[in-house]
Write an enzyme that holds these catalytic residues in place. Structure first.
Site, PDB file in Angstrom:
ATOM      1  N   HIS A 177      -4.271   3.184  -3.252  1.00 42.76           N
ATOM      2  CA  HIS A 177      -4.423   2.576  -1.927  1.00 42.76           C
ATOM      3  C   HIS A 177      -3.611   1.282  -1.752  1.00 42.76           C
ATOM      4  CE1 HIS A 177      -6.129   0.701   1.616  1.00 42.76           C
ATOM      5  NE2 HIS A 177      -6.282  -0.373   0.872  1.00 42.76           N
ATOM      6  N   HIS A 213     -28.682 -16.935  24.082  1.00 43.94           N
ATOM      7  CA  HIS A 213     -27.673 -16.789  25.128  1.00 43.94           C
ATOM      8  C   HIS A 213     -26.914 -18.087  25.418  1.00 43.94           C
ATOM      9  CE1 HIS A 213     -29.402 -12.936  25.543  1.00 43.94           C
ATOM     10  NE2 HIS A 213     -28.788 -12.642  26.687  1.00 43.94           N
ATOM     11  N   HIS A 232       0.839  -1.200   0.000  1.00 45.82           N
ATOM     12  CA  HIS A 232       0.000   0.000   0.000  1.00 45.82           C
ATOM     13  C   HIS A 232       0.872   1.248   0.000  1.00 45.82           C
ATOM     14  CE1 HIS A 232      -2.263  -3.344   1.692  1.00 45.82           C
ATOM     15  NE2 HIS A 232      -3.371  -2.734   1.328  1.00 45.82           N
TER      16      HIS A 232
HETATM   17  C1  LIG Z   1     -11.389  -5.084   9.745  1.00 45.56           C
HETATM   18  C2  LIG Z   1     -10.868  -4.853   8.364  1.00 45.56           C
HETATM   19  N1  LIG Z   1     -11.706  -4.891   7.330  1.00 45.56           N
HETATM   20  C3  LIG Z   1     -11.238  -4.732   6.073  1.00 45.56           C
HETATM   21  C4  LIG Z   1      -9.914  -4.539   5.832  1.00 45.56           C
HETATM   22  C5  LIG Z   1      -9.396  -4.424   4.407  1.00 45.56           C
HETATM   23  N2  LIG Z   1      -8.968  -3.023   4.193  1.00 45.56           N
HETATM   24  C6  LIG Z   1      -7.689  -2.663   4.248  1.00 45.56           C
HETATM   25  S1  LIG Z   1      -7.500  -1.008   4.113  1.00 45.56           S
HETATM   26  C7  LIG Z   1      -9.156  -0.782   3.923  1.00 45.56           C
HETATM   27  C8  LIG Z   1      -9.778   0.590   3.807  1.00 45.56           C
HETATM   28  C9  LIG Z   1      -8.917   1.586   3.222  1.00 45.56           C
HETATM   29  O1  LIG Z   1      -9.357   2.868   3.486  1.00 45.56           O
HETATM   30  P1  LIG Z   1      -8.650   3.785   4.553  1.00 45.56           P
HETATM   31  O2  LIG Z   1      -8.757   3.186   5.866  1.00 45.56           O
HETATM   32  O3  LIG Z   1      -9.212   5.145   4.390  1.00 45.56           O
HETATM   33  O4  LIG Z   1      -7.129   3.759   4.147  1.00 45.56           O
HETATM   34  P2  LIG Z   1      -6.459   4.533   2.926  1.00 45.56           P
HETATM   35  O5  LIG Z   1      -7.151   4.069   1.678  1.00 45.56           O
HETATM   36  O6  LIG Z   1      -6.662   5.960   3.173  1.00 45.56           O
HETATM   37  O7  LIG Z   1      -5.035   4.112   2.970  1.00 45.56           O
HETATM   38  C10 LIG Z   1      -9.827  -1.986   3.968  1.00 45.56           C
HETATM   39  C11 LIG Z   1     -11.289  -2.126   3.793  1.00 45.56           C
HETATM   40  C12 LIG Z   1      -9.058  -4.509   6.953  1.00 45.56           C
HETATM   41  N3  LIG Z   1      -7.758  -4.333   6.843  1.00 45.56           N
HETATM   42  N4  LIG Z   1      -9.557  -4.637   8.202  1.00 45.56           N
END
Ligand SMILES: Cc1ncc(C[n+]2csc(CCOP(=O)(O)OP(=O)(O)O)c2C)c(N)n1
Length: 670
Positions: free
Chosen positions: A263, A474, A28
């Site tokens: 990303h 439960h 990333h």
């Molecule tokens: C609990 C969880 N769900 C899904 C993911 C997969 N995932 C990794 S980053 C992300 C979202 C990315 O958006 P953001 O947090 O805004 O990060 P940015 O794109 O700004 O780096 C997701 C859904 C994860 N790492 N953890």
């Protein structure tokens, strides 16, 4: 290249991340490119930390909750002088490297917690802040504050969307955890595109209503704004601070900045070149660190050493002035909790008395807590039911940091993640309690505790249909199996009050992974140890609790509340001439740690007639009952009724155990 050393340093961080992701062909890049100025300012100017001693007790902590941006952390740790080489950066995401896809606690110097599952790092940081407050209240003196540092972090949109962030932030604001300073990487982008697809609440209002201080940075590249924000965050000691920071994902990439494309994939060779060009960075070089930057960072180690030396002197003075406290502090922070507590472990001698194992557990906690002042925890609003309240301790609150009873509110997931943070901070043996059925709500954090190799003790009560009238919602059925499925978690389901004592002993002595104690709501008999084997055998995971006179024809194995009825059934079977052995089987994980010889002794391979008795799904018992065996289990949901009726109807009766055993023997011999 810019002449400005700040810009040069920040761009170095950006391109180390870009190059590592490109080389690994996965990772990333966007988050590190956007947040590089924050990491730079923190590690270079604001944090008190010593790269040569990443475990220095009074260091400022930094938690990258947005763990997918791991290259941001690895790059800044490398530049600051932590034990991460340039080769380690080049090995990003490779087999056996110390730079895995997401930061892992215990693997890499300077990594304070395992992050990646969004929201967890954020809550862990708040748990660390709780641990600091508790230990500071215990050991700091007005004239000497040996624990006095900040806990910084970066969280992302994803972190703040996750429910756990709501739970943890709500409690942190309520508890006034003023040492916490989080940057929110407000870049409006997540994986599927703009956050406007899903996320429109006002973060400032949300955090203000949690009783946090909120601060704004409208351009992360304006370093003065970062300095000012950190200064005002430090100035607010009665509230945690959230610095809402406008950033650009993939900053500087001509075609990918501000898009989801930055990303989670490498920028691509061409785009890397264009981005380098854009920053006037040597296009042909990879993993390039200008000498000026190396030089510029050299004072981080010097300052860190000075800071730690200064603290060492303070601690020397503390030792002189407060020798008893200093000794206790040193022991506790080295996980040396002594042995005195073992002398106070209760023993239940009232044979035949009916005691729920949750009640016995409460007795144990209260018997030993004085010798274990950092055995602290609580429940998610169920303390009267889970019996986890320490009677002689007060409640931890904003006004009372010495309280060892924690009220986590109805926030199971937040609780579990806060417990992880408390454990990672060190010195604390945290426990958290709720009904077993709600262990599902804790599960992501339990899994991370196991991955991280930290010890948290869970007290899960109301462990079967034996809880009675509350009904199927439960009544756990799949939960023993679900917890046993997580590698490294030690699951213990004691058979009576004395096994409960032993279970706590094992939990307290165990190191390196979480322990789940599974306890009954209903009263069960204290087993008569004069006619069965001692409860200390629990530490072996499974043991012959009662044997027959000669070689057994039949082996019955049971856990928890089912052991006593199984013993009764065995008496009848033995009386009718069927040589029956009973095994109390409180913990598969502990049993699997025993030698082959021991296992063979307990479960001789030649005895094929085996029956397991456990009021949960049969999953996993086949390993122990073998191809010919039977499991008396519950492979459907429970029902709402008085527990004795449920036990009877679900087959947990002496009669059914006897009949099942006889049928099995007939089948095998026939
Ligand atoms: C609990 C969880 N769900 C899904 C993911 C997969 N995932 C990794 S980053 C992300 C979202 C990315 O958006 P953001 O947090 O805004 O990060 P940015 O794109 O700004 O780096 C997701 C859904 C994860 N790492 N953890």
């Amino acid at each position: 290249m810019s002449d400005n050393i700040d810009q040069l340093s920040i761009n170095t961080i950006r391109f180390l991340a870009v190059d590592a992701v490109q080389k690994a062909n996965s990772g990333h890049p966007g988050m590190p490119m956007g947040c590089a100025p924050i990491a730079y300012k923190l590690y270079k100017n604001h944090m008190s930390h010593n790269p040569k001693n990443p475990k220095w007790l009074n260091r400022d902590r930094f938690i990258l909750s947005a763990g997918h941006g791991s290259m941001l952390l690895y790059s800044i740790l490398h530049l600051s002088g932590y034990d991460i080489s340039l080769d380690d950066l080049k090995n990003f995401r490779q087999w056996e490297s110390i730079t895995p896809g997401h930061p892992e606690f215990g693997l890499t110097a300077g990594v304070e917690t395992t992050t990646g599952p969004l929201g967890q790092g954020f809550a862990n940081a708040l748990g660390m802040a709780i641990a600091q407050e508790y230990l500071a209240a215990m050991f700091n003196k007005d004239d000497m504050k040996i624990l006095d540092h900040h806990i910084y972090g970066i969280c992302s949109d994803g972190d703040l969307m996750e429910g756990i962030s709501h739970e943890a932030a709500s409690l942190a604001g309520h508890l006034k955890l003023g040492k916490v300073i989080f940057f929110y990487d407000d870049n409006n982008i997540s994986i599927e595109g703009s956050t406007s697809l899903t996320f429109s609440e006002d973060i400032e209002k949300r955090f203000e209503s949690y009783n946090w201080q909120t601060i704004h940075i409208n351009d992360v590249n304006d370093l003065d704004q970062i300095d000012k924000a950190i200064t005002s965050a430090k100035g607010e000691t009665g509230k945690p601070s959230l610095i809402i920071t406008k950033t650009h994902i993939g900053y500087g990439s001509p075609n990918k900045q501000d898009t989801a494309a930055a990303h989670g994939s490498p920028l691509g060779e061409e785009e890397v070149k264009l981005t380098k060009k854009n920053f006037n960075w040597p296009e042909e070089k990879t993993f390039f660190i200008p000498d000026k930057v190396t030089e510029h960072f050299s004072d981080v180690m010097t300052k860190g050493k000075i800071a730690e030396n200064y603290w060492n002197k303070l601690f020397d003075e503390y030792k002189n002035k407060y020798p008893a406290e200093a000794e206790q502090f040193t022991k506790i922070m080295n996980n040396d909790f002594g042995n005195e507590w073992k002398l106070n472990l209760p023993s239940f001698t009232d044979v035949g008395a009916q005691i729920a194992t949750r009640t016995a557990s409460g007795n144990v906690i209260n018997a030993i807590e004085k010798e274990l002042p950092t055995l602290i925890g609580g429940s998610s609003d169920l303390a009267p039911s889970t019996n986890t309240l320490i009677k002689d301790k007060t409640s931890f609150s904003a006004a009372n940091r010495v309280g060892g009873n924690f009220h986590f509110g109805i926030r199971e997931h937040g609780m579990a993640s806060l417990l992880n943070g408390m454990a990672m901070y060190g010195g604390i043996i945290p426990y958290g309690a709720t009904f077993l059925v709600f262990s599902d709500y804790l599960r992501p954090a339990i899994r991370l505790a196991a991955i991280s190799g930290i010890k948290v003790i869970y007290v899960f009560t109301h462990d079967t249909i034996g809880l009675g009238e509350d009904g199927p919602t439960h009544q756990p059925v799949e939960h023993f199996a679900a917890l046993r499925a997580i590698p490294k978690v030690i699951v213990i389901r004691p058979a009576d009050a004395n096994e409960t004592v032993e279970a706590w002993k094992v939990a307290l002595e165990h190191k390196g992974s979480p322990v789940a104690l599974i306890l009954t709501r209903q009263k069960i008999p204290v087993l008569d140890r004069s006619v069965i084997s001692p409860a200390e055998n629990l530490s072996k995971g499974a043991y012959v609790i009662k044997d027959c006179d000669a070689e057994p024809q039949l082996i019955l194995m049971a856990t928890g509340s089912e052991v006593s009825i199984t013993l009764d059934a065995a008496d009848i079977l033995n009386e009718t001439g069927i040589r029956t052995r009973v095994i109390s089987f409180p913990s598969r994980e502990l049993f699997e740690m025993q030698s082959k010889e021991y296992k063979e002794k307990v479960l001789p391979s030649k005895v094929k007639a085996r029956v397991s008795v456990e009021a949960g799904v049969a999953l996993g018992w086949d390993k122990y009952v073998g191809n010919y065996g039977e499991s008396i289990s519950i492979d459907k949901f429970g029902a709402s009724a008085p527990y004795k009726i449920l036990f009877e109807n679900y087959g947990f009766s002496v009669e059914n155990i006897v009949n099942t055993s006889k049928l099995l023997l007939n089948k095998i011999s026939g």
